[in-house]
Design an enzyme around this catalytic site. Structure first.
Site, PDB file in Angstrom:
ATOM      1  N   LYS A 110      40.403  42.920  38.110  1.00 21.87           N
ATOM      2  CA  LYS A 110      41.515  42.740  39.039  1.00 21.87           C
ATOM      3  C   LYS A 110      42.719  43.488  38.515  1.00 21.87           C
ATOM      4  O   LYS A 110      42.842  43.699  37.294  1.00 21.87           O
ATOM      5  CB  LYS A 110      41.888  41.253  39.165  1.00 21.87           C
ATOM      6  CG  LYS A 110      42.532  40.920  40.486  1.00 21.87           C
ATOM      7  CD  LYS A 110      41.474  40.802  41.567  1.00 21.87           C
ATOM      8  CE  LYS A 110      42.029  40.367  42.892  1.00 21.87           C
ATOM      9  NZ  LYS A 110      40.935  39.905  43.760  1.00 21.87           N
TER      10      LYS A 110
HETATM   11  N1  GLU Z   1      40.393  41.517  46.717  1.00 22.41           N
HETATM   12  C1  GLU Z   1      39.179  41.096  47.333  1.00 22.41           C
HETATM   13  C2  GLU Z   1      38.616  39.869  46.638  1.00 22.41           C
HETATM   14  O1  GLU Z   1      39.339  39.120  46.034  1.00 22.41           O
HETATM   15  C3  GLU Z   1      38.180  42.235  47.478  1.00 22.41           C
HETATM   16  C4  GLU Z   1      37.728  42.858  46.198  1.00 22.41           C
HETATM   17  C5  GLU Z   1      36.857  44.095  46.420  1.00 22.41           C
HETATM   18  O2  GLU Z   1      36.518  44.395  47.557  1.00 22.41           O
HETATM   19  O3  GLU Z   1      36.558  44.754  45.435  1.00 22.41           O
HETATM   20  O4  GLU Z   1      37.455  39.571  46.745  1.00 22.41           O
END
Ligand code: GLU
Length: 420
Positions: A110
């Site tokens: 993240k």
């Molecule tokens: N931010 C989204 C999540 O928390 C998508 C992450 C992604 O598609 O890599 O799942």
């Protein structure tokens, strides 16, 4: 009506508590539990951005890779004033479990930048994004770490990241990021995938507990990319959307609201808070309105010990990451409220991100129909797997989901072995 929800625990403490609760049910070799509790690597960057008025401002950003056991790391980038390293750590760990449950060949990551994107001009946002992308480029790549949108970022931000990375390479690398606009290698169906997935998971959960979706009352906290699509889809499935909110407040109507009209209002006014002919509720009161299905699709730490006993829904479908604290999880379970955890409920986004990455790597694109069918197949499979695990082990759905995820990561880890 209610006291504002207080975030009683730090998101990273929450993620660790959830992990340890589940890890107890998995026989792990000595040291492996500790290994999985640590983020693999963390990057903090402080960088300057030229503002429109000619001044220079310093911003702080992060990128955390939690695990690389199952493959390259995957996870969104968040732009929000409250971003902290601990929040990014928690979100990265949740991505590891989310990808493992869905059977995706990814570890979790993240990123985040401490900023308020609503206060930045388009030019400032672009310069911030390009500089942040440059700063974290040592951590990023189509085979190593693939970002995506999260709270406060969108397809345009992903396009800038893809372009910045590509400029540095000297050729286009669409697979470095997902959630891009379709015109630059994005996948059809990616933008609505998280909200659509939430609705599909809600449908499966409702079926599992014998709650008819027809006429079921739905409340959605957070009418953004996830919540608005979940509301629209659930309404199309026969449910009645009785309440929605965003960061500025919300509205409630016991006989139902029109999600299309709410969306038009939100586009024009910037908020649903002053939507006409409905009762005003705050963004936390909404968690306590009478409803059958509650979809917290805003931020983490919303359902806490302070308000869990006042949640009146039968099902909580976690559109956001980490909306329920572990203590609140216990309270809800004692009261017979079924919580479908984030790592299953909102996994539609990363599932279609995976489809996007596969399409980019092959330079061969699918139809919307193919994307939707594959998404539904994967989500239904994940939900049933987690449901079965919960029944077999006598645990709640979050613990069951994490048990399945930890088993998969640990299995791959044993097979790969500890280097050297
Ligand atoms: N931010 C989204 C999540 O928390 C998508 C992450 C992604 O598609 O890599 O799942």
């Amino acid at each position: 009506m209610a006291q504002p929800a207080i975030t009683v625990s730090d998101p990273w403490e929450m993620a660790l508590e959830q992990f340890h609760r589940a890890a107890r049910h998995v026989p792990l070799k000595k040291g492996i539990r500790e290994f999985l509790a640590y983020p693999k690597r963390e990057l903090t960057v402080n960088f300057p951005v030229k503002m429109d008025d000619g001044s220079v401002r310093i911003f702080t950003g992060y990128r955390v890779h939690h695990s690389t056991v199952l493959g390259p790391t995957k996870g969104g980038i968040r732009y929000h004033p409250d971003v902290t390293l601990n929040e990014v750590r928690a979100l990265a760990m949740w991505m590891t479990w989310k990808c493992a449950i869905a059977g995706l060949p990814y570890g979790g990551a993240k990123g985040g930048v401490v900023c308020d994107p609503k206060q930045l001009s388009a030019g400032e946002l672009e310069r911030l994004t390009r500089r942040y992308a440059t700063e974290i480029s040592v951590f990023m790549g189509p085979e190593s770490d693939i970002p995506a949108p999260d709270v406060g970022t969108n397809p345009q931000v992903m396009a800038w990241i893809m372009d910045t990375y590509s400029m540095h390479r000297g050729y286009s690398v669409p697979a470095v990021v997902t959630g891009k606009p379709v015109s630059v290698g994005g996948s059809v169906g990616r933008e609505e995938a998280t909200g659509l997935g939430c609705a599909l998971v809600a449908r499966e959960a409702a079926r599992a507990v014998g709650l008819p979706l027809e006429g079921a009352r739905v409340a959605v906290q957070g009418f953004g990319n996830v919540g608005s699509v979940a509301a629209l889809t659930l309404q199309r499935m026969g449910a009645v959307v009785v309440a929605v909110s965003d960061s500025r407040g919300g509205v409630y109507h016991p006989r139902g609201l029109d999600p299309e009209a709410l969306l038009r209002h939100k586009r024009a006014a910037g908020t649903v808070a002053d939507f006409p002919d409905a009762t005003h509720v705050s963004s936390t009161d909404i968690l306590e309105v009478p409803c059958d299905i509650l979809v917290p699709a805003a931020l983490e730490g919303q359902i806490t010990v302070e308000n869990a006993d006042r949640v009146r829904a039968r099902l909580v479908i976690e559109g956001a990451n980490g909306p329920t604290t572990p203590e609140a999880d216990d309270r809800l379970r004692q009261r017979g409220v079924l919580v479908v955890p984030d790592v299953v409920a909102n996994s539609g986004g990363v599932i279609v991100s995976y489809f996007e990455w596969v399409q980019d790597l092959q330079a061969f694109f699918w139809t919307e129909e193919e994307v939707r069918q594959r998404l539904e197949r994967l989500l239904v499979r994940s939900f049933r797997d987690v449901w079965r695990t919960a029944q077999e082990r006598g645990v709640d759905l979050r613990t069951a989901a994490l048990v399945r995820a930890i088993e998969r990561v640990a299995d791959a880890l044993y097979t790969r072995g500890i280097y050297p």
